[in-house]
Design a protein around this motif. Structure first.
Motif, mmCIF file in Angstrom:
data_model
loop_
_atom_site.group_PDB
_atom_site.id
_atom_site.type_symbol
_atom_site.label_atom_id
_atom_site.label_comp_id
_atom_site.label_asym_id
_atom_site.label_seq_id
_atom_site.Cartn_x
_atom_site.Cartn_y
_atom_site.Cartn_z
ATOM 1 N N ASP A 111 0.824 -1.214 0.000
ATOM 2 C CA ASP A 111 0.000 0.000 0.000
ATOM 3 C C ASP A 111 0.856 1.261 0.000
ATOM 4 O OD1 ASP A 111 -2.248 -1.577 -0.035
ATOM 5 O OD2 ASP A 111 -2.861 -1.113 2.031
ATOM 6 N N ALA A 114 2.245 1.702 -3.445
ATOM 7 C CA ALA A 114 1.180 2.120 -4.369
ATOM 8 C C ALA A 114 0.922 3.618 -4.187
ATOM 9 C CB ALA A 114 -0.093 1.317 -4.115
ATOM 10 N N TYR A 115 0.913 4.067 -2.960
ATOM 11 C CA TYR A 115 0.745 5.495 -2.679
ATOM 12 C C TYR A 115 1.896 6.288 -3.311
ATOM 13 C CZ TYR A 115 0.006 9.835 -0.124
ATOM 14 O OH TYR A 115 -0.208 11.153 0.199
ATOM 15 N N GLY A 117 3.570 5.522 -5.853
ATOM 16 C CA GLY A 117 3.361 5.551 -7.301
ATOM 17 C C GLY A 117 2.361 6.615 -7.725
ATOM 18 N N ARG A 118 1.353 6.840 -6.899
ATOM 19 C CA ARG A 118 0.348 7.864 -7.199
ATOM 20 C C ARG A 118 0.848 9.272 -6.886
ATOM 21 N NH1 ARG A 118 -2.741 4.247 -4.386
ATOM 22 N NH2 ARG A 118 -3.182 5.708 -2.706
ATOM 23 N N PHE A 119 1.774 9.380 -5.929
ATOM 24 C CA PHE A 119 2.300 10.684 -5.517
ATOM 25 C C PHE A 119 3.822 10.635 -5.530
ATOM 26 C CE2 PHE A 119 -1.840 10.080 -3.561
ATOM 27 C CZ PHE A 119 -2.491 11.231 -3.955
ATOM 28 N N PRO A 120 4.425 10.647 -6.724
ATOM 29 C CA PRO A 120 5.867 10.430 -6.849
ATOM 30 C C PRO A 120 6.726 11.515 -6.205
ATOM 31 C CG PRO A 120 4.892 10.978 -8.974
ATOM 32 C CD PRO A 120 3.763 10.792 -8.014
#
Length: 145
Positions: A111, A114-115, A117-120
């Motif tokens: 998780d 994944a976070y 990846g969404r907020f590089p």
């Protein structure tokens, strides 16, 4: 275990007299859905059997991790120095620091990444905390100040 193409995550367990809970902590790291993990236990001169418990557990579970190691010192140096020793031993692209009486949900690392990846542009990612009592039962929300 090294999964090419997936970032290596170094999970550092900071211990000091953590024998009561450290096996639960280690099991929670083993249960991660993320496979590519470097496990580091950094112990700050525990006087109980924390180091032996960790050594025995790692020997039985070594194949689960890309790498696993235990760092020990002869003299207690405090939390900050213990954290720094653990961090200096990492080789992962990502670092997760936990205490020897913490437990991770199985999907924690997955998780978190994944976070990322969404907020590089995120530099730090923290997880929600669920307090547990001394019997590993979740404490009711709102019961603390």
């Amino acid at each position: 275990m090294n999964n090419t193409g997936t970032p290596l995550v170094s999970i550092i367990i900071i211990t000091y007299n953590s024998s009561r809970y450290v096996l639960e902590t280690l099991e929670s790291v083993k249960a991660q859905t993320w496979d590519n993990i470097q496990l580091i236990v950094s112990d700050d001169a525990s006087k109980d059997d924390t180091v032996q418990l960790c050594t025995d557990w790692i020997e039985k579970n070594r194949q689960r991790f890309y790498e696993s190691k235990i760092i020990t010192v002869e003299k207690n140096t405090g939390i900050a120095a213990n954290c720094n020793r653990g961090i200096q031993a990492t080789t992962g692209e990502w670092v997760k620091l936990i205490a020897g009486d913490d437990a991770l949900l199985d999907n924690c690392v997955t998780d978190n990444l994944a976070y990322a990846g969404r907020f590089p542009k995120a530099s730090f990612i923290i997880s929600e905390v669920q307090e547990m009592d001394e019997n590993s039962v979740p404490a009711k929300k709102g019961n603390h100040q």
